[in-house]
Design an enzyme around this catalytic site. Structure first.
Site, PDB file in Angstrom:
ATOM      1  N   LYS A 185       0.828  -1.209   0.000  1.00  8.31           N
ATOM      2  CA  LYS A 185       0.000   0.000   0.000  1.00  8.31           C
ATOM      3  C   LYS A 185       0.869   1.270   0.000  1.00  8.31           C
ATOM      4  CE  LYS A 185      -4.032  -1.998  -0.099  1.00  8.31           C
ATOM      5  NZ  LYS A 185      -3.642  -3.387  -0.243  1.00  8.31           N
TER       6      LYS A 185
HETATM    7  C1  LIG Z   1     -10.009  -2.551  -1.623  1.00 11.53           C
HETATM    8  C2  LIG Z   1      -9.402  -3.307  -0.484  1.00 11.53           C
HETATM    9  N1  LIG Z   1     -10.143  -3.541   0.611  1.00 11.53           N
HETATM   10  C3  LIG Z   1      -9.656  -4.200   1.658  1.00 11.53           C
HETATM   11  C4  LIG Z   1      -8.366  -4.665   1.682  1.00 11.53           C
HETATM   12  C5  LIG Z   1      -7.919  -5.499   2.836  1.00 11.53           C
HETATM   13  O1  LIG Z   1      -6.789  -5.021   3.475  1.00 11.53           O
HETATM   14  P1  LIG Z   1      -5.790  -6.023   4.242  1.00 11.53           P
HETATM   15  O2  LIG Z   1      -5.086  -6.821   3.206  1.00 11.53           O
HETATM   16  O3  LIG Z   1      -4.887  -5.078   4.967  1.00 11.53           O
HETATM   17  O4  LIG Z   1      -6.603  -6.838   5.167  1.00 11.53           O
HETATM   18  C6  LIG Z   1      -7.541  -4.420   0.578  1.00 11.53           C
HETATM   19  C7  LIG Z   1      -6.144  -4.842   0.601  1.00 11.53           C
HETATM   20  O5  LIG Z   1      -5.464  -5.539   0.150  1.00 11.53           O
HETATM   21  C8  LIG Z   1      -8.076  -3.742  -0.549  1.00 11.53           C
HETATM   22  O6  LIG Z   1      -7.340  -3.529  -1.632  1.00 11.53           O
END
Ligand SMILES: Cc1ncc(COP(=O)(O)O)c(C=O)c1O
Length: 369
Positions: A185
């Site tokens: 990110k």
């Molecule tokens: C649009 C979106 N929502 C939610 C997430 C979930 O985040 P995490 O991987 O930190 O749980 C991501 C990440 O990869 C994402 O791209």
């Protein structure tokens, strides 16, 4: 010839990350208490101009907390785009509610606001717009619909730190917004997430849910069931150092997008990302469509790039074509078509123009029509 692999993404740990982490180790504050949690949350809230920023262990738990705080549960429906990362739909399912899948716009690839109202029923509780790959959603029509139908708007801004809609930063517009700090990110804490809101009551509920349901004024008294979704001080230390450089990271991503635009512009059969007049893009990923109605050409392009050491990612599969979410929506053809054609190209802080020219030359060679 570039022999190294060009990754699709990599973190930029170029500031105070190491100093702050060593401070955590030296001071024994390595768990989910400590000064960096507070400092990171405060800096994040200040950056977005919101009242509350509550850290948690990843972007998925951030979404789950946002849904729980909004009171979403069994029997409810939540409208989410079919073209998104699976966490958006999964977290709705965690609550016992039903994700109702909406089609996307052909140009921004975000939830098509014109198609949302037809999906609203008496059971609808919330809408989750997702600024995909960093392009903001058209939030005003969504907020207007939500006001008229008394729905929560939860922005899943995992990919949109630094993007803005009509001058307002993504994450500062909806009732609640969520972020991910996974390693790919714009800022990272390794794994990590944040829930943000201007609403005191929602923030109070999020705090309780993320801390096992404990009464905030009575230790070891649990009036409700909660979760352990806390971030550690070490993660927050990295996050604080990352936030100190957020403007630099975003500026670099804008430069990368400009360079891609310059070097890919003359290649036939490629659609470059557009930017709507209301939008400032965060360029989490520079994404293109390989236009070919007749076959698996997108996959061939990805294979060729891979052969030359360039890592890419295909667009997400639309949720409704996966068995667990099949039947979650209908008339989702735009998302199906976009998903088949989309590629995320390498987008990260250290990416230099030489590599972008290298990628462009490979694409130019393959995409001769
Ligand atoms: C649009 C979106 N929502 C939610 C997430 C979930 O985040 P995490 O991987 O930190 O749980 C991501 C990440 O990869 C994402 O791209």
């Amino acid at each position: 010839m570039i022999t190294n692999i060009i990754p699709v993404s990599q973190p930029a740990l170029v500031g105070n990350e190491k100093t702050y982490v060593i401070d955590c180790l030296d001071s024994n504050w390595i768990s989910s208490n400590g000064k960096y949690i507070h400092l990171f949350e405060q800096k994040f809230a200040e950056y977005l101009g919101v009242k509350h920023a509550l850290s948690c262990c990843n972007g998925t738990t951030a979404l789950h907390l946002a849904l729980l705080a909004s009171g979403v549960g069994h029997g409810d429906e939540v409208i989410v785009p079919t073209l998104t990362y699976v966490a958006t739909a999964n977290t709705v399912a965690y609550t016992g509610a039903q994700p109702v899948l909406a089609d996307c716009e052909p140009d921004t690839w975000n939830i098509d606001t014109a198609k949302i109202e037809a999906l609203i029923t008496t059971r609808t509780k919330a809408i989750i717009p997702v600024p995909l790959y960093g392009h903001p959603c058209d939030m005003d029509p969504i907020l207007d619909l939500a006001r008229r139908h008394k729905l929560f708007v939860i922005e899943d801004a995992a990919e949109a730190l630094g993007a803005s809609y009509k001058g307002r930063l993504c994450g500062s517009i909806a009732d609640i917004s969520t972020f991910s700090f996974y390693g790919n990110k714009t800022i990272t804490t390794g794994e990590g997430g944040m829930v943000v809101t201007n609403d005191d009551e929602l923030a109070a509920r999020i705090k309780i849910f993320k801390g096992q349901g404990m009464d905030q004024n009575r230790r070891y008294w649990f009036p409700q069931i909660g979760y352990n979704y806390r971030m550690t001080n070490i993660q927050a230390a990295i996050g604080l150092a990352q936030m100190e450089n957020v403007d630099l990271f975003l500026a670099k991503r804008r430069t990368i997008a400009d360079m891609y635009k310059l070097h890919l512009a003359d290649i036939p059969g490629i659609t470059l990302p557009i930017i709507k007049e209301y939008a400032e893009h965060s360029w989490w990923m520079y994404s293109i469509l390989i236009e070919n109605e007749y076959g698996q050409r997108r996959d061939a392009v990805m294979k060729k790039l891979d052969d030359y050491g360039v890592e890419t990612r295909p667009f997400f599969y639309p949720m409704h074509i996966m068995p667990v979410y099949s039947g979650g929506g209908s008339n989702l053809d735009v998302a199906v078509s976009v998903a088949k054609k989309g590629i995320n190209l390498p987008t990260y802080y250290e990416l230099c123009e030489e590599y972008i020219v290298y990628i462009a030359n490979i694409l130019r060679d393959i995409c001769k029509l």
